[in-house]
Design a protein around this motif. Structure first.
Motif, PDB file in Angstrom:
ATOM      1  N   UNK A  59      53.437  27.097  29.008  1.00 14.46           N
ATOM      2  CA  UNK A  59      53.497  26.553  30.373  1.00 14.46           C
ATOM      3  C   UNK A  59      53.810  27.654  31.385  1.00 14.46           C
ATOM      4  N   UNK A  60      54.750  28.515  31.043  1.00 15.67           N
ATOM      5  CA  UNK A  60      55.088  29.615  31.942  1.00 15.67           C
ATOM      6  C   UNK A  60      53.880  30.531  32.135  1.00 15.67           C
ATOM      7  N   UNK A  65      50.072  32.593  36.013  1.00 19.00           N
ATOM      8  CA  UNK A  65      48.696  32.885  36.423  1.00 19.00           C
ATOM      9  C   UNK A  65      48.307  32.087  37.665  1.00 19.00           C
ATOM     10  N   UNK A  66      48.744  30.845  37.742  1.00 17.35           N
ATOM     11  CA  UNK A  66      48.443  30.019  38.913  1.00 17.35           C
ATOM     12  C   UNK A  66      49.104  30.606  40.158  1.00 17.35           C
ATOM     13  N   UNK A  76      43.094  39.043  52.152  1.00 15.69           N
ATOM     14  CA  UNK A  76      41.946  38.943  53.045  1.00 15.69           C
ATOM     15  C   UNK A  76      40.634  39.209  52.332  1.00 15.69           C
ATOM     16  N   UNK A  77      40.650  40.014  51.272  1.00 19.23           N
ATOM     17  CA  UNK A  77      39.427  40.428  50.608  1.00 19.23           C
ATOM     18  C   UNK A  77      39.132  39.549  49.387  1.00 19.23           C
ATOM     19  N   UNK A  78      38.173  38.619  49.493  1.00 21.75           N
ATOM     20  CA  UNK A  78      37.857  37.740  48.366  1.00 21.75           C
ATOM     21  C   UNK A  78      37.342  38.501  47.137  1.00 21.75           C
ATOM     22  N   UNK A  79      36.662  39.631  47.346  1.00 20.73           N
ATOM     23  CA  UNK A  79      36.136  40.403  46.215  1.00 20.73           C
ATOM     24  C   UNK A  79      37.269  40.962  45.370  1.00 20.73           C
ATOM     25  N   UNK A  80      38.278  41.506  46.010  1.00 19.02           N
ATOM     26  CA  UNK A  80      39.423  42.060  45.285  1.00 19.02           C
ATOM     27  C   UNK A  80      40.194  40.951  44.583  1.00 19.02           C
ATOM     28  N   UNK A  81      40.412  39.850  45.282  1.00 14.51           N
ATOM     29  CA  UNK A  81      41.118  38.723  44.685  1.00 14.51           C
ATOM     30  C   UNK A  81      40.383  38.235  43.442  1.00 14.51           C
ATOM     31  N   UNK A  82      39.072  38.115  43.533  1.00 15.45           N
ATOM     32  CA  UNK A  82      38.255  37.644  42.422  1.00 15.45           C
ATOM     33  C   UNK A  82      38.365  38.596  41.233  1.00 15.45           C
ATOM     34  N   UNK A  83      38.140  39.880  41.475  1.00 18.51           N
ATOM     35  CA  UNK A  83      38.192  40.866  40.387  1.00 18.51           C
ATOM     36  C   UNK A  83      39.560  40.885  39.731  1.00 18.51           C
ATOM     37  N   UNK A  84      40.614  40.895  40.545  1.00 22.81           N
ATOM     38  CA  UNK A  84      41.972  40.965  39.996  1.00 22.81           C
ATOM     39  C   UNK A  84      42.312  39.741  39.151  1.00 22.81           C
ATOM     40  N   UNK A  85      41.899  38.566  39.614  1.00 21.90           N
ATOM     41  CA  UNK A  85      42.204  37.347  38.865  1.00 21.90           C
ATOM     42  C   UNK A  85      41.432  37.291  37.557  1.00 21.90           C
ATOM     43  N   UNK A  92      45.242  38.664  29.682  1.00 22.17           N
ATOM     44  CA  UNK A  92      46.328  37.854  29.124  1.00 22.17           C
ATOM     45  C   UNK A  92      45.813  36.678  28.302  1.00 22.17           C
ATOM     46  N   UNK A  93      44.506  36.536  28.238  1.00 22.40           N
ATOM     47  CA  UNK A  93      43.912  35.400  27.542  1.00 22.40           C
ATOM     48  C   UNK A  93      44.217  35.345  26.063  1.00 22.40           C
TER      49      UNK A  93
END
Length: 189
Positions: A59-60, A65-66, A76-85, A92-93
């Protein structure tokens, strides 16, 4: 909960994620206590059974991750957010899959873990949508396809533990395949 008890709980969960995330159900609560720097009684005071400890660690994992997903979404940068996530979820999968499989003796994934997983999926969907709106990710890509690719690399990592450079290149291949241009955006950060 007292502050020292809260800190003990956090250390126990971090240690449990390490121990059970790498060794599954064969990990021991004694090793968790040792890594957390607490006595075994402290572990059992917080988590009366090994299964409850593994479930709490899972759960943690989802909750962290959430939280990370929403923090990235605020960038502000969706590309960076996407790549990092995507990188974080793949990296961690293997731990997540090992923790979930340690609970396999039960009748499926606990409801609490299913709900936590769904909250994460909503956050990932939001970041995917932002990346698509920004032209970073192909508009035809679905969350189900993304999850399949993430799980595939996570499963491979859980079973064969690739070198970090090999995993990095594999993640780049996935990100490139999902990208609108077929090329990875340049990271100027």
């Amino acid at each position: 909960m007292r502050q020292d008890a809260r800190k003990n709980r956090e250390r126990i969960l971090a240690a449990a994620e390490e121990v059970f995330g790498s060794r599954g159900a064969t990990g021991s609560t004694e090793e968790v206590a040792q890594r957390a720097g607490v006595g075994i009684a402290t572990v059992f005071r917080h988590f009366p059974t090994k299964e409850e400890l593994i479930e709490a660690a899972l759960l943690q994992h989802f909750d962290q991750l959430t939280e990370r997903a929403y923090a990235l979404a605020a960038k502000e940068d969706p590309a960076t957010a996407w790549r990092d996530l995507v990188r974080a979820m793949i990296e961690t999968g293997a731990t997540k899959l090992t923790l979930a499989s340690a609970l396999a003796d039960r009748e499926g994934v606990p409801d609490t873990a299913g709900a936590a997983s769904n909250r994460l999926k909503v956050a990932v969907s939001e970041i995917l949508g932002r990346a698509q709106d920004a032209g970073t990710v192909r508009p035809s890509v679905t969350i189900e396809e993304v999850y399949l690719l993430i799980r595939g690399l996570a499963q491979a990592s859980a079973t064969m533990r690739p070198r970090s450079d090999v995993l990095e290149r594999a993640i780049d291949v996935v990100l490139t395949g999902l990208s609108q241009s077929g090329r990875l955006p340049v990271d100027n950060g």
